[in-house]
Design an enzyme around this catalytic site. Structure first.
Site, PDB file in Angstrom:
ATOM      1  N   LYS A 260      77.787  74.581  31.971  1.00  0.00           N
ATOM      2  CA  LYS A 260      77.766  73.658  33.106  1.00  0.00           C
ATOM      3  C   LYS A 260      78.609  72.430  32.778  1.00  0.00           C
ATOM      4  CE  LYS A 260      74.284  71.377  36.082  1.00  0.00           C
ATOM      5  NZ  LYS A 260      72.823  71.177  36.255  1.00  0.00           N
TER       6      LYS A 260
ATOM      7  N   SER B 238      66.634  72.504  38.058  1.00  0.00           N
ATOM      8  CA  SER B 238      68.040  72.824  38.304  1.00  0.00           C
ATOM      9  C   SER B 238      68.553  74.067  37.598  1.00  0.00           C
ATOM     10  CB  SER B 238      68.924  71.634  37.914  1.00  0.00           C
ATOM     11  OG  SER B 238      68.744  70.572  38.818  1.00  0.00           O
TER      12      SER B 238
ATOM     13  N   SER C  29      70.911  72.297  40.499  1.00  0.00           N
ATOM     14  CA  SER C  29      72.318  71.949  40.467  1.00  0.00           C
ATOM     15  C   SER C  29      73.159  72.836  39.547  1.00  0.00           C
ATOM     16  CB  SER C  29      72.456  70.491  39.995  1.00  0.00           C
ATOM     17  OG  SER C  29      71.931  70.339  38.674  1.00  0.00           O
TER      18      SER C  29
END
Length: 524
Positions: A76, A195, A171
């Site tokens: 990420k 997330s 996210s």
């Protein structure tokens, strides 16, 4: 070859069925073929091929191999990566190239893993859809499954028309999409309020949030220091356990990590759940929970009961305060963390430098999107001298009550809690954006953020497909630092459910363009 587990691909590499370079090239080719998913912000092709070549040399010359030698992974884009741009999907950090690796990234590299690139997210990880970053939203690979498109999408004769795609959740949606579409074998996410687990549920993969302090946060650009945890996204529970064994343990660069040495564990092949006690929180029967998710939750409870486990209802009485509590504490820490981005030391700097105050304001207006600015404003309001006691201090007291609810339940002999991960299966983007970011986050993280407030480990396991042919995940919450028990229960459940992972029909040739009509044929 791209659809197998970590153990299987590792065995294939050792037996010479595929070389690290060939495997890396296949993944890079598939990343290009699935570019329409927008799962990656940066593809580090040259770096990945170099690492794959180094791994191939180790295999060829008989050198000591790492546990993930030659296996591609993704990260990420809020984890620092040396020499590779790290943006947090924000104008504020666009162009920033860190001089060091986050500890979790370095640990994977030290085991010979091959870093393919950085995955997409909500700006600074503030969101629940992976739709609010500057590089555009991430599309869920299941948007292009035959079952979903044949039943729920009106096929258009317009080549570029594609308005029915589904969100990944957020996210860490880019990481979830990367694993789900088989472009990598494991991806790192971050989990502050769900997330990692939220997109894992929507994308049909496993999402593990370890106990707070078990895995180092060094190099993870902070959102909420007291809740942030690096998350692990894989295609099966065994893979999550392998990666956790590499990442967990004390880090002198992160004072919040555990001091004790972490001993990696292997999950048993035969699992007996008959002596376990599974808790079902009454408060998680909440408005908005879909009938399909509720039915799967009940089916899961029946599975444990039929296997001899004791299944009991439990109370977590302060659960209904957790969303509000989380919002106050989250925004307060966001306001503090984002204060460093002032145009002087870190990130973007505006050209409007008539005065320091004007430059500050312009820098933050240009660098942050409306979601980040809104959370900063809320957090600063809660931290004002006249509001501090009434908001921040009270929220901390409520947080303790929420944590104590879990302690009380586990002290009663409950081993693991079983809950939904999300209210429903995933939804189309056009439906998702009808609500504002704060409302969406409150809805989508309703079952997940309490585990972050309490610092507990939790995992989302793909369970079944909805009537629309979309994944639904269920969540297990365990006791602090009892990851082995949590993952063992999750593995047993995974075996019972036999979730039908999306299957790619083949790897497209490098550089091949996937048309609108080919997308539905690309995923079965």
């Amino acid at each position: 070859m791209l659809r197998v587990s970590l153990r299987e691909i590792s065995a294939a590499l050792k037996e010479g069925q595929v070389s690290p370079t060939e495997l890396c090239q296949r993944c890079l080719s598939l990343i290009k073929a699935t570019k329409f998913l927008n799962a990656y912000i940066t593809v580090a092709e040259d770096t990945a091929l170099k690492q794959a070549e180094e791994s191939e040399k180790r295999y060829r010359t008989g050198q000591t191999l790492g546990n993930l030698d030659g296996i591609p992974f993704a990260v990420k884009d809020n984890f620092s990566t040396a020499g590779i741009e790290t943006t947090c999907a924000s104008n504020m950090l666009k162009g920033y190239i860190p001089p060091y690796n986050a500890t979790v990234v370095q640990k994977l590299l030290d085991q010979g893993a091959v870093l393919l690139g950085k995955t997409n997210l909500d700006e600074f990880a503030m969101g629940s859809g992976s739709t609010d970053g500057i590089f555009g939203p991430v599309k869920n690979p299941w948007s292009y499954s035959r079952q979903y498109r044949e039943k729920h999408v009106q096929h258009s004769h317009t080549e570029n028309e594609d308005s029915n795609w589904l969100i990944t959740g957020g996210s860490s949606g880019g990481s979830a999409a990367a694993v789900s579409s088989f472009t990598c074998f494991v991806a790192l996410g971050s989990d502050t309020g769900g997330s990692t687990r939220n997109p894992a549920s929507h994308c049909g993969v496993v999402g593990l949030k370890p106990t707070y302090g078990l895995v180092s946060r060094h190099g993870l650009i902070p959102l909420v220091n007291s809740m942030d945890v690096p998350g692990i996204l894989t295609r099966c529970v065994d893979d999550a356990a392998i990666v956790l064994g590499i990442l967990a343990g004390h880090d002198p660069k992160d004072s919040t990590t555990v001091q004790d040495t972490f001993k990696p564990f292997e999950l048993p092949s035969f699992i007996d759940v008959s002596k376990l006690c599974i808790g079902i929180p009454k408060e998680y029967h909440t408005p908005g929970l879909s009938s399909e998710t509720l039915a799967l939750w009940a089916k899961a409870a029946d599975l444990f009961e039929n296997a001899g486990a004791k299944v009991v209802d439990v109370n977590l009485p302060h659960t209904h305060y957790s969303i509000v509590c989380y919002h106050v504490l989250c925004t307060a820490e966001v306001a503090s963390n984002m204060a460093r981005f002032d145009g002087l030391e870190y990130g973007h700097r505006s050209n409007m430098d008539q005065s320091t105050e004007v430059m500050y304001a312009a820098t933050r207006r240009e660098g942050f999107n409306y979601v980040v600015r809104g959370r900063i404003l809320s957090g600063n309001y809660f931290l004002l001298k006249q509001n501090y006691e009434n908001y921040f201090v009270k929220a901390q007291k409520v947080r303790r009550l929420i944590a104590n609810d879990f302690v009380n339940v586990f002290n009663r002999g409950i081993d693991v809690l079983l809950t939904p991960t999300t209210l429903t299966d995933t939804i189309p983007y056009l439906e998702f954006i009808k609500e504002d970011n704060r409302t969406r986050s409150a809805q989508d993280d309703i079952f997940t953020q309490a585990a972050n407030l309490a610092g507990l480990p939790a995992i989302s396991v793909p369970t079944a497909l909805s009537e629309k042919g979309l994944p639904i995940g269920l969540q297990f919450i365990g006791q602090a630092f009892q990851e082995m028990q949590l993952l063992t229960v999750a593995k047993w459940f995974e075996k019972q459910m036999k979730f039908p992972m999306v299957q790619l029909q083949g790897v497209m040739d490098e550089g091949h363009t996937v048309s609108h009509h080919q997308k539905s044929a690309f995923f079965s």
